[in-house]
Design a protein around this motif. Sequence first.
Motif, PDB file in Angstrom:
ATOM      1  N   ALA A 584       0.783  -1.131   0.188  1.00 26.26           N
ATOM      2  CA  ALA A 584      -0.028   0.006  -0.056  1.00 26.26           C
ATOM      3  C   ALA A 584       0.588   1.268  -0.007  1.00 26.26           C
ATOM      4  O   ALA A 584       1.541   1.531   1.249  1.00 26.26           O
ATOM      5  N   LEU A 585       0.906   1.896  -1.053  1.00 23.75           N
ATOM      6  CA  LEU A 585       1.890   3.026  -1.301  1.00 23.75           C
ATOM      7  C   LEU A 585       1.009   4.234  -1.044  1.00 23.75           C
ATOM      8  O   LEU A 585       0.175   4.623  -1.565  1.00 23.75           O
ATOM      9  N   ASP A 586       1.596   5.370  -0.034  1.00 19.93           N
ATOM     10  CA  ASP A 586       1.191   6.295   0.183  1.00 19.93           C
ATOM     11  C   ASP A 586       1.354   7.410  -0.810  1.00 19.93           C
ATOM     12  O   ASP A 586       2.552   7.793  -1.142  1.00 19.93           O
ATOM     13  N   LEU A 587       0.316   8.091  -1.720  1.00 21.62           N
ATOM     14  CA  LEU A 587       0.511   8.699  -2.788  1.00 21.62           C
ATOM     15  C   LEU A 587       0.937  10.180  -2.412  1.00 21.62           C
ATOM     16  O   LEU A 587       1.472  10.924  -3.151  1.00 21.62           O
ATOM     17  N   ALA A 588       0.622  10.817  -0.951  1.00 20.10           N
ATOM     18  CA  ALA A 588       1.062  11.807  -0.564  1.00 20.10           C
ATOM     19  C   ALA A 588       2.479  11.955  -0.173  1.00 20.10           C
ATOM     20  O   ALA A 588       3.020  13.116  -0.666  1.00 20.10           O
ATOM     21  N   THR A 589       2.898  10.928   0.424  1.00 16.22           N
ATOM     22  CA  THR A 589       4.426  11.053   0.822  1.00 16.22           C
ATOM     23  C   THR A 589       5.307  10.049   0.122  1.00 16.22           C
ATOM     24  O   THR A 589       6.560  10.317   0.174  1.00 16.22           O
ATOM     25  N   GLY A 590       4.837   9.107  -0.881  1.00 18.29           N
ATOM     26  CA  GLY A 590       5.743   8.362  -1.490  1.00 18.29           C
ATOM     27  C   GLY A 590       6.266   7.151  -0.765  1.00 18.29           C
ATOM     28  O   GLY A 590       7.115   6.553  -1.193  1.00 18.29           O
ATOM     29  N   THR A 591       5.651   6.848   0.364  1.00 16.07           N
ATOM     30  CA  THR A 591       6.118   5.623   1.329  1.00 16.07           C
ATOM     31  C   THR A 591       5.426   4.580   1.125  1.00 16.07           C
ATOM     32  O   THR A 591       4.182   4.814   0.953  1.00 16.07           O
ATOM     33  N   VAL A 592       5.803   3.261   1.386  1.00 11.64           N
ATOM     34  CA  VAL A 592       5.192   2.197   1.521  1.00 11.64           C
ATOM     35  C   VAL A 592       4.613   1.895   2.717  1.00 11.64           C
ATOM     36  O   VAL A 592       5.504   1.969   3.708  1.00 11.64           O
ATOM     37  N   VAL A 611     -10.600  -2.659   0.365  1.00  7.41           N
ATOM     38  CA  VAL A 611      -9.840  -3.235  -0.850  1.00  7.41           C
ATOM     39  C   VAL A 611      -9.795  -4.663  -0.480  1.00  7.41           C
ATOM     40  O   VAL A 611      -9.625  -5.367   0.296  1.00  7.41           O
ATOM     41  N   PHE A 612     -10.318  -5.365  -1.647  1.00  8.78           N
ATOM     42  CA  PHE A 612     -10.352  -7.117  -1.640  1.00  8.78           C
ATOM     43  C   PHE A 612      -9.338  -7.416  -2.854  1.00  8.78           C
ATOM     44  O   PHE A 612      -9.062  -6.798  -3.633  1.00  8.78           O
ATOM     45  N   TYR A 623      -9.075 -12.424   0.286  1.00  8.15           N
ATOM     46  CA  TYR A 623      -8.374 -11.546   1.471  1.00  8.15           C
ATOM     47  C   TYR A 623      -8.946 -10.004   1.392  1.00  8.15           C
ATOM     48  O   TYR A 623      -9.461  -9.556   0.063  1.00  8.15           O
ATOM     49  N   GLU A 624      -8.928  -9.406   2.590  1.00 16.22           N
ATOM     50  CA  GLU A 624      -9.276  -7.886   2.593  1.00 16.22           C
ATOM     51  C   GLU A 624      -7.863  -7.377   2.924  1.00 16.22           C
ATOM     52  O   GLU A 624      -7.311  -7.991   4.079  1.00 16.22           O
ATOM     53  N   LEU A 625      -7.494  -6.255   2.331  1.00 17.62           N
ATOM     54  CA  LEU A 625      -6.100  -5.718   2.472  1.00 17.62           C
ATOM     55  C   LEU A 625      -6.265  -4.460   3.297  1.00 17.62           C
ATOM     56  O   LEU A 625      -7.327  -3.718   3.229  1.00 17.62           O
ATOM     57  N   GLY A 626      -5.293  -3.943   4.305  1.00 20.81           N
ATOM     58  CA  GLY A 626      -5.191  -2.879   4.884  1.00 20.81           C
ATOM     59  C   GLY A 626      -6.497  -2.898   6.242  1.00 20.81           C
ATOM     60  O   GLY A 626      -7.051  -1.936   6.235  1.00 20.81           O
ATOM     61  N   THR A 627      -6.504  -4.032   6.745  1.00 20.15           N
ATOM     62  CA  THR A 627      -7.294  -4.189   7.974  1.00 20.15           C
ATOM     63  C   THR A 627      -6.870  -3.319   9.144  1.00 20.15           C
ATOM     64  O   THR A 627      -5.787  -2.895   8.920  1.00 20.15           O
ATOM     65  N   ASP A 628      -7.766  -3.172  10.269  1.00 21.38           N
ATOM     66  CA  ASP A 628      -7.360  -2.352  11.190  1.00 21.38           C
ATOM     67  C   ASP A 628      -6.584  -2.676  12.478  1.00 21.38           C
ATOM     68  O   ASP A 628      -6.868  -2.634  13.512  1.00 21.38           O
ATOM     69  N   GLU A 629      -5.526  -3.624  12.150  1.00 21.22           N
ATOM     70  CA  GLU A 629      -4.635  -4.153  13.132  1.00 21.22           C
ATOM     71  C   GLU A 629      -3.337  -3.754  12.740  1.00 21.22           C
ATOM     72  O   GLU A 629      -2.822  -3.914  11.677  1.00 21.22           O
ATOM     73  N   PRO A 630      -2.267  -3.516  13.584  1.00 24.65           N
ATOM     74  CA  PRO A 630      -2.653  -2.991  15.003  1.00 24.65           C
ATOM     75  C   PRO A 630      -2.667  -1.695  15.116  1.00 24.65           C
ATOM     76  O   PRO A 630      -1.838  -0.775  14.668  1.00 24.65           O
ATOM     77  N   GLY A 631      -3.597  -1.273  15.913  1.00 25.32           N
ATOM     78  CA  GLY A 631      -3.466   0.250  16.261  1.00 25.32           C
ATOM     79  C   GLY A 631      -4.452   1.315  15.443  1.00 25.32           C
ATOM     80  O   GLY A 631      -4.748   0.942  14.063  1.00 25.32           O
ATOM     81  N   PRO A 632      -4.998   2.296  15.915  1.00 27.63           N
ATOM     82  CA  PRO A 632      -5.776   3.180  15.155  1.00 27.63           C
ATOM     83  C   PRO A 632      -5.286   3.927  14.124  1.00 27.63           C
ATOM     84  O   PRO A 632      -3.938   4.357  14.222  1.00 27.63           O
ATOM     85  N   ALA A 638      -3.277  -8.588   5.874  1.00 28.16           N
ATOM     86  CA  ALA A 638      -4.198  -8.884   5.257  1.00 28.16           C
ATOM     87  C   ALA A 638      -5.373  -9.860   5.855  1.00 28.16           C
ATOM     88  O   ALA A 638      -4.786 -10.554   6.697  1.00 28.16           O
ATOM     89  N   ARG A 639      -6.457  -9.826   6.021  1.00 26.59           N
ATOM     90  CA  ARG A 639      -7.502 -10.374   6.504  1.00 26.59           C
ATOM     91  C   ARG A 639      -7.877 -11.644   5.506  1.00 26.59           C
ATOM     92  O   ARG A 639      -8.440 -11.402   4.604  1.00 26.59           O
ATOM     93  N   HIS A 640      -7.924 -13.066   6.050  1.00 24.69           N
ATOM     94  CA  HIS A 640      -8.115 -14.141   4.954  1.00 24.69           C
ATOM     95  C   HIS A 640      -9.591 -14.306   5.229  1.00 24.69           C
ATOM     96  O   HIS A 640     -10.155 -14.801   6.329  1.00 24.69           O
ATOM     97  N   LEU A 641     -10.407 -14.120   4.003  1.00 29.87           N
ATOM     98  CA  LEU A 641     -11.745 -14.398   4.150  1.00 29.87           C
ATOM     99  C   LEU A 641     -12.261 -15.513   3.712  1.00 29.87           C
ATOM    100  O   LEU A 641     -13.411 -16.181   4.233  1.00 29.87           O
TER     101      LEU A 641
END
Length: 691
Positions: A584-592, A611-612, A623-632, A638-641
């Motif tokens: 997941a590449l941040d388009l604002a900062t150029g960081t992965v 995102v699936f 899978y679902e990518l970018g799940t809410d762990e760990p931390g806010p 990835a969550r295995h569905l």
Amino acid sequence: MPRSPLVVSAALAAALLVSAIPASATTASAAPASAAPVRAAARSLAQGAPSCAGQRVETSGPASVTGAIVGAVVHEGKGYVVTRGQKPPVLAEIDLATRKVVRSVRLPDAPATGEPEGGWATAVSGGKVYVGTYPVPDLYRFDPATGEVAHLASFGRNGGYIWSLAAAPDGTLYAGTYPDGRVREYVPATGAVRDFGVLATGERYVRAVAADADNVYAGLLDKGRLVAIDRKTGAVRELAQGAGGIGVVAEHGDRILAVSGPVLIDVRKDGTDARRVSLGSGSLDALTVAPDGTVYGTSRPDGAVHRYRTGDSALTKVAGPPSQEDETRRLAPVDDHTLAGFSGSGGMWWLDLRTGESEFTDLIEAGLPAGAERPQSMLLVPGRAVYVGGHFFMDVRDLRTGAQRRFRVPGEPKDLVRRGNKIYAAIYPSGQIISVDLRTDRIRSLGYLGHDQQRPWDIEYDPVTDKLLVASAPLGGKLEGALTIVDPDTGEMDVHLGVIPGQSLMSLSLDSRAGVVYLGGDVLGGGGVPPVRTAASVAAFDLSSRTVRWQADPVPGARTFQDVKVHDGLLYGVYKRDSGTWIALDLATGTVRHQGTLSGYGELTVHRGRVFVSTFFGGGNAYELGTDEPGPGALGAARHLATGLGDEWYTNPQLHFEPGSWKAWALSGRHLARIDLNPGCPLLTVTPPQG
């Protein structure tokens, strides 16, 4: 171009025409603060607690049914064809007089090497039919007298092909193979095998072979060479160098004919008196030589029939296409006035050379056993139908009635997209873009990408500009792909070749509000020449200025993106090489922001703010990518569905969600399936149906 990070500012973003993400992206642990509430809201289940009980998988028969063929040969009034895509493949015998399939057998699995899916290569020796298969490069024999099938030899490991077979006058067989680019000899009387070794450094495909009493002649696809191999000594001589890959070879008398892209090469067997005849903007996909020395060939992409004799400055058209825009697998003179052809879509035709009139027979209607194939693509028209692209056909499942229909298309639809009442398909191997009317199934060609772009991998529709966007790759021997912008009304094409220098394009993702399309590259290109880059790039292409804003290599050493998808300020990417790596590449900062590993590669989709991805290998997974762990606010693993979906896609595993629902249309094995992928439910284990 300066390599500075993109700045998240609406005013500045509007002013910037060119900016760049750093080529060496770094990994960060926190998402932008502005994105966290959006992502958190998307993760909440608006419908309350998930309902995970009851039937979570519904299947509705084979997604794509086929009678497509690859290999074909004629012997003593019978035609023999081998199916493509069915497991196990069918070898069918056709009575040329009645035009009916009179017998069929299945090619058995070879325990040591695996399951064949088809046989491109066919030849007759000693009254028996020989078949070379893929994706296991094995040799089989069918005896028409007894109906018995025997596995004879293997010329490599799983993933290989026997592309071509030819019998010398004494019955010895010669096979051209992939990916080692070799010719092998097989002696039917003894079972002895001989390997002639590497014919050209770096060559992968011996796409065509022919043989006479003294030599075997091989056409090399990557290197574009026509070579002669001495059958006794194994010495290799180059007879001609083509302008492109050589995929068709025929011999007659003292001459060899070979097709190299848009050129027919006609040369003596000693390498002298080489003649080159232009084929215009097309090529030829099959040749045969009649007893009187007349050469007949079928042109690609239209499928028309032409004749040629040594000394002619051009080919003469004999007849229009007996099967429009079809691939011809074999041509054979039936008598002095009749030519028979076998079509890759699963048909056979007879042409009267005196009148130019032809008759076409669908082999399924003639009695060829049909079967489920691995689908190329899928598209859901909500509440109406599911469209599945196969080989030269489109299968349609009506969601209102459950009825299924199929209609012919001119090739393999590698990807599909909808615009109003039409579907647009990107077709291989012609590089053609077609439209399909949802109301009538009527097909219209928008034209061809050209520029050697015969592998269109991805197509999207931009509602802002009302244009189609196509990402493509060349065939072997070239590296650079193209982004093509297509007017769906006029067919006008704006082709941007080499938009990522030194790479082909595997995927694109549109941000229509920003007027940017993001492109995913592949350093291997067509695969026939050494790469010039070591890492696959992503690039941002400005649709207004039609220039590249920036280009970056997010993961060093990862050579091929399979898919990219922009969502919520992040560019998600799944790699084919190394298989299963995702970012997941941040388009604002150029960081992965995150990097992980899945079971394999596949296609990304965004649904209800999430995102699936569905992937190959490991039995087929979602899978679902970018799940809410760990931390806010952070991106986690990835969550295995779901698992057990099977690995039966021909191109990319895909998911097509119903609007406002967690139900997705996909595959279970080779069957069309509606699957519950509610992220709040436990891991779903699927058992694919048989057949």
